[in-house]
Design a protein around this motif. Structure first.
Motif, PDB file in Angstrom:
ATOM      1  N   ASN A 112      -2.242  -0.955 -12.867  1.00  0.00           N
ATOM      2  CA  ASN A 112      -1.836  -2.297 -12.446  1.00  0.00           C
ATOM      3  C   ASN A 112      -0.808  -2.291 -11.314  1.00  0.00           C
ATOM      4  OD1 ASN A 112      -3.543  -3.635 -14.243  1.00  0.00           O
ATOM      5  ND2 ASN A 112      -2.077  -3.327 -15.914  1.00  0.00           N
ATOM      6  N   LEU A 113      -0.624  -1.126 -10.727  1.00  0.00           N
ATOM      7  CA  LEU A 113       0.266  -1.041  -9.566  1.00  0.00           C
ATOM      8  C   LEU A 113      -0.499  -1.506  -8.329  1.00  0.00           C
ATOM      9  CD1 LEU A 113       2.005   2.419 -10.178  1.00  0.00           C
ATOM     10  CD2 LEU A 113       2.814   0.144 -10.829  1.00  0.00           C
ATOM     11  N   ASP A 151       0.831  -1.211   0.000  1.00  0.00           N
ATOM     12  CA  ASP A 151       0.000   0.000   0.000  1.00  0.00           C
ATOM     13  C   ASP A 151       0.861   1.255   0.000  1.00  0.00           C
ATOM     14  OD1 ASP A 151      -2.031  -1.749   0.335  1.00  0.00           O
ATOM     15  OD2 ASP A 151      -2.214  -1.413   2.503  1.00  0.00           O
ATOM     16  N   PHE A 152       2.041   1.118   0.574  1.00  0.00           N
ATOM     17  CA  PHE A 152       2.952   2.257   0.583  1.00  0.00           C
ATOM     18  C   PHE A 152       3.806   2.280  -0.686  1.00  0.00           C
ATOM     19  CE2 PHE A 152       6.830   4.568   1.322  1.00  0.00           C
ATOM     20  CZ  PHE A 152       6.424   5.681   2.026  1.00  0.00           C
ATOM     21  N   TYR A 153       4.482   1.157  -0.986  1.00  0.00           N
ATOM     22  CA  TYR A 153       5.453   1.241  -2.077  1.00  0.00           C
ATOM     23  C   TYR A 153       4.794   1.313  -3.456  1.00  0.00           C
ATOM     24  CZ  TYR A 153       5.801  -4.024  -2.433  1.00  0.00           C
ATOM     25  OH  TYR A 153       5.584  -5.364  -2.600  1.00  0.00           O
ATOM     26  N   LYS A 154       3.509   1.023  -3.489  1.00  0.00           N
ATOM     27  CA  LYS A 154       2.748   1.261  -4.715  1.00  0.00           C
ATOM     28  C   LYS A 154       2.985   2.705  -5.193  1.00  0.00           C
ATOM     29  CE  LYS A 154      -2.000   1.920  -6.234  1.00  0.00           C
ATOM     30  NZ  LYS A 154      -3.431   1.697  -5.972  1.00  0.00           N
ATOM     31  N   TRP A 155       3.037   3.611  -4.228  1.00  0.00           N
ATOM     32  CA  TRP A 155       3.160   5.029  -4.576  1.00  0.00           C
ATOM     33  C   TRP A 155       4.583   5.431  -4.921  1.00  0.00           C
ATOM     34  CZ3 TRP A 155      -1.247   6.586  -6.106  1.00  0.00           C
ATOM     35  CH2 TRP A 155      -2.394   5.986  -5.565  1.00  0.00           C
ATOM     36  N   ASP A 156       5.561   4.642  -4.453  1.00  0.00           N
ATOM     37  CA  ASP A 156       6.935   4.806  -4.953  1.00  0.00           C
ATOM     38  C   ASP A 156       6.932   4.553  -6.450  1.00  0.00           C
ATOM     39  OD1 ASP A 156       8.372   5.263  -2.586  1.00  0.00           O
ATOM     40  OD2 ASP A 156       8.610   3.129  -2.174  1.00  0.00           O
ATOM     41  N   GLN A 157       6.223   3.485  -6.816  1.00  0.00           N
ATOM     42  CA  GLN A 157       6.176   3.083  -8.228  1.00  0.00           C
ATOM     43  C   GLN A 157       5.414   4.115  -9.059  1.00  0.00           C
ATOM     44  OE1 GLN A 157       4.442  -0.813  -7.648  1.00  0.00           O
ATOM     45  NE2 GLN A 157       6.436  -1.759  -7.246  1.00  0.00           N
ATOM     46  N   ASN A 204      -5.103   6.363   2.142  1.00  0.00           N
ATOM     47  CA  ASN A 204      -5.695   6.619   0.833  1.00  0.00           C
ATOM     48  C   ASN A 204      -5.265   5.541  -0.172  1.00  0.00           C
ATOM     49  OD1 ASN A 204      -6.644   7.756  -1.566  1.00  0.00           O
ATOM     50  ND2 ASN A 204      -6.340   9.836  -0.778  1.00  0.00           N
ATOM     51  N   SER A 205      -6.225   4.807  -0.727  1.00  0.00           N
ATOM     52  CA  SER A 205      -5.866   3.752  -1.675  1.00  0.00           C
ATOM     53  C   SER A 205      -6.028   4.232  -3.118  1.00  0.00           C
ATOM     54  CB  SER A 205      -6.725   2.518  -1.425  1.00  0.00           C
ATOM     55  OG  SER A 205      -8.089   2.865  -1.577  1.00  0.00           O
ATOM     56  N   LYS A 206      -6.621   5.400  -3.287  1.00  0.00           N
ATOM     57  CA  LYS A 206      -6.879   5.896  -4.646  1.00  0.00           C
ATOM     58  C   LYS A 206      -5.824   6.868  -5.141  1.00  0.00           C
ATOM     59  CE  LYS A 206     -11.567   4.754  -4.926  1.00  0.00           C
ATOM     60  NZ  LYS A 206     -11.865   4.397  -3.508  1.00  0.00           N
TER      61      LYS A 206
END
Ligand SMILES: [Zn+2]
Ligand SMILES: [Zn+2]
Length: 805
Positions: free
Chosen positions: A441-442, A130-136, A501-503
């Motif tokens: 797709n992240l 949930d966190f590193y998704k946003w790194d990507q 926040n997941s969006k």
């Protein structure tokens, strides 16, 4: 007299958590204050007292700001991806995810027992998808803007880390983690972030007045902005721009040097020199930019010649160990007559030396001073300072060069050949080449089942690596490099504002309310790593329009380190670690907190002392028994004066992180009120508030005991009532403390610690001194006074006489 601190601590920690009193929401009617400590790497060995000191420094500040009426955001999280966790997990034969989870649970439990007032509901964990998704996601945005790119280049490789390192992570030619391991140079295709696009703005510290000067100075050097001239030399008909800050010496250039790590070096190497140059390059070890200045200059002839544009002279091109590949064009001009290290290089390799500024050149030394130009064609006779501008203008006119700004900062290498990091969202396809994963797709999650051992475990995770190309559907292969963990800490402070926040990365409105950080707290060792990277991310995200400010933190405080009783920095490997659990079980955590910050100013290193904590313990115990017996009724004007005077000082001290001075003041104030039999409830409450940030549990307990139903943690900080400060009282108190120290001195000199003491004062002063205990006070005109040596004759107004028996 003892009090049950364990029971009190448990009770209040439970209440704070149950009632969620430190959880905050945006509130447009309330002024916000964002206090943040750099988040920890949750090591498996848990917290020691050194960590406890760091968090106590922040917690005191957060509690203080909360009492001052601010809406305080004070979150905590874990920087849990990265090499140490991966290595520890391998050592313990546990998957990194499991190992990390355990370590975090343990850390959190320990932190909670310190009474820290975090809003735990906002916790972040960088190892969570949930966190590193946003790194990507940020990576893809950087890719879009051309700020993320791939480059084949010479990189720093640490054998022990088994991965490449950023330039910032090479210290004295060694790995920042492994002081005993020299970093080697390797040629690899790697991902970079183009931090240099922001060099100009990063070199501007106008908005960072609230940062320690030492940090901005270090960053300034690291970024290394310099003004100079770019001059085009010609090699084999091709232009090679060379940056110099000394265009005035252009006629004296007798050779140029290209970085031995330059990607195009071998374009310049002639067949005959190939072996020599190859041998030279393979023997190089990597060093940081600062260290390059200390290196002994070494080089090898490439076989090529360059044309000096100003006089058409043919000069040899060398490959050198002292030129940074990414600095300017990766090539520098050398003027041995006027630069000592160029001079030594020229002597060593028998290159000619040509003087162009008037002055003394000896056999061993270059002339580095200023003066008139010679051997410089039409510029002869001109002062060299003037010539800088004139020669640059001449070159510009002839289109041979231009005025320019240069930076030492290089792009940030973010690829790591390790498992426990954020996967880079890229697929390689034979047909389409480098293809990015679609945003929707992240996250690209790390595979659970991998085999540790040789090399990067992701390379052997077949079912993970082999994917179909997102573009054409044919066979593709995932990027197996992961991101440097410093990407996580570059934006985590933003995620706290909207951690679930997941969006979106975060809701802009929330970040607008809480950010920037008002007070950031952390170690100075991050000056040229994290503290540059998070400024870069902030500026990038601002340019993307997702936030509206330029700098991530308004104020920065660097705390000192805690040393063990042996004087060395507290660390497990040294065996001088003091554990918070041990200290709490003997003295209570409030005592430990008070002691930690009373030893010295929090920005200096302090040494743990078992003896010292006993002093703090005595104070806390005394305070608790006083709190039990004080009658809450009415304060004397003297108490009121003393209290109001102290409020002002203590407020200033805490605001400026002078906690040790605040504690001294609190203890002096207590010494005074301790002598009172009664005081007003509100004055006593004010004292509790002053003590609260340091000793939160016992003050909550007493607050409740005296009949309050709300939490002291959410009360308001006392305000100075100037009308109540009585200068006369304050002066009298000074007289009393002076008399006290005089008596103590006399006793010490006479070696009579238990002596009986008689004091003779002016009749009008009897009342002033009447509060002194264990002393007989006489007015000088008292007929019945005991005065065998007639000392009373020596008394003067404001200066009592003393007799000791
Ligand atoms: Zn290493
Ligand atoms: Zn494809």
């Amino acid at each position: 007299m003892e009090y049950d601190f364990k029971k009190i601590e448990k009770k209040w920690q439970k209440k704070w958590e149950e009632k969620k009193i430190f959880e905050v929401k945006e509130n447009s009617k309330k002024k916000k204050y964002y206090v943040l400590e750099m988040f920890p790497y949750p090591s498996g060995s848990g917290l020691h007292m050194g960590h406890a000191l760091n968090y106590t420094i922040g917690d005191i500040f957060a509690r203080f700001k909360r009492l001052q009426g601010f809406n305080v955001l004070y979150p905590m999280g874990y920087d849990s991806l990265g090499l140490p966790a991966e290595n520890a997990a391998i050592k313990n034969n546990t998957p990194p995810a499991e190992y990390t989870k355990k370590a975090i649970d343990n850390f959190e439990k320990q932190q909670k027992s310190l009474g820290l007032s975090y809003d735990w509901s906002r916790k972040v964990n960088t190892a969570s998808p949930d966190f590193y998704k946003w790194d990507q996601w940020i990576f893809l945005k950087m890719l879009e803007k051309g700020l993320a790119y791939q480059k084949d280049s010479a990189v720093n490789w640490c054998e022990k880390c088994n991965t490449v390192l950023a330039n910032e992570q090479v210290h004295n030619g060694k790995c920042w983690r492994h002081g005993d391991t020299s970093v080697r140079v390797k040629h690899l295709k790697q991902w970079y972030f183009k931090i240099t696009d922001y060099a100009e703005e990063l070199a501007d510290f106008e908005k960072l007045h609230g940062w320690p000067e030492m940090i901005t100075k270090l960053q300034k050097n690291w970024i290394g902005k310099s003004y100079g001239t770019e001059i085009n030399f010609e090699i084999d008909g091709k232009k090679w721009p060379v940056f110099t800050t000394r265009p005035d010496t252009l006629y004296g250039v007798t050779f140029v040097v290209i970085s031995a790590q330059h990607p195009k070096l071998f374009d310049l190497v002639t067949l005959g020199q190939k072996k020599k140059v190859k041998d030279f390059v393979s023997n190089l070890s990597s060093v940081s930019q600062e260290e390059i200045e200390q290196l002994e200059k070494e080089g090898v002839f490439t076989g090529s010649y360059a044309i000096n544009p100003i006089n058409g002279e043919k000069i040899p091109v060398y490959a050198g160990n002292f030129v940074v590949a990414d600095y300017g064009s990766g090539m520098v001009m050398a003027v041995p007559a006027h630069d000592q290290r160029d001079f030594e290089f020229a002597k060593k390799y028998k290159i000619s030396i040509k003087q162009v500024i008037e002055g003394d050149i000896s056999k061993e030394k270059a002339y580095i001073g200023g003066g008139r130009l010679i051997n410089s064609g039409e510029f002869d006779g001109i002062n060299n300072k003037e010539a800088m501008d004139l020669i640059t203008k001449y070159l510009e006119k002839k289109k041979l060069g231009k005025k320019t700004v240069n930076y030492r900062l290089r792009d940030w290498l973010i690829s790591r050949q390790r498992y426990w990091g954020t996967p880079i969202p890229i697929v390689y396809c034979e047909k389409c080449g480098v293809v990015q994963i679609d945003e929707k797709n992240l996250p690209v999650k790390l595979p659970d089942k991998v085999i540790f051992g040789k090399g990067n475990p992701l390379e052997t995770a077949k079912s993970w690596v082999e994917v179909s190309c997102p573009k054409c559907g044919e066979k593709g292969r995932r990027e197996t490099d992961t991101m440097d963990t410093f990407v996580n800490s570059s934006w985590y402070f933003l995620r706290y504002c909207d951690s679930k926040n997941s969006k979106k990365l975060f809701d802009k409105k929330k970040v607008d309310y809480w950010c920037p950080i008002d007070q950031y707290i952390g170690g100075a060792e991050h000056a040229c790593m994290h503290l540059i990277y998070f400024r870069f991310y902030t500026k990038f995200l601002r340019d993307m329009g997702v936030l509206d400010f330029d700098e991530p933190a308004i104020k920065l405080f660097n705390q000192g380190m805690l040393h063990g009783e042996d004087g060395a920095v507290m660390s497990k490997s040294r065996g001088n670690v003091v554990l918070p659990e041990e200290v709490s079980s003997t003295y209570g955590i409030d005592t430990a907190r008070l002691f930690l910050v009373s030893m010295a100013s929090p920005d200096t290193d302090v040494q743990w002392s078992d003896n010292g904590i006993r002093g703090s313990s005595k104070f806390v115990t005394k305070f608790m028994s006083f709190a039990k017996k004080i009658k809450l009724n009415k304060s004397s004007p003297r108490v009121e004066s003393k209290l109001n005077n102290a409020i002002g000082d203590i407020t200033d001290y805490i605001e400026n992180f002078k906690y040790n001075l605040a504690v001294i003041k609190i203890r002096a104030l207590f010494e005074f009120i301790e002598q009172q039999e009664e005081m007003s409830k509100s004055d006593f409450e004010s004292f509790l508030k002053l003590l609260h940030p340091f000793c939160p549990h016992i003050t909550e307990e007493i607050w409740e005991k005296i009949g309050n139903k709300n939490f002291l943690s959410l009360e308001s900080w006392p305000i100075v009532d100037k009308k109540k400060i009585n200068d006369k009282f304050e002066k009298e108190d000074e007289l009393i403390s002076k008399l006290k120290s005089d008596i103590a001195n006399i006793k010490k000199v006479l070696k009579k610690e238990n002596a009986k003491v008689y004091v003779y004062v002016m009749p009008s002063e009897v009342e002033i001194y009447s509060s002194l205990k264990d002393v007989d006070i006489f007015a000088v005109n008292d007929k019945d006074k005991y005065d065998p040596e007639n000392k009373s004759k020596k008394a003067k107004p404001g200066r009592p006489a003393i007799y000791v028996e």
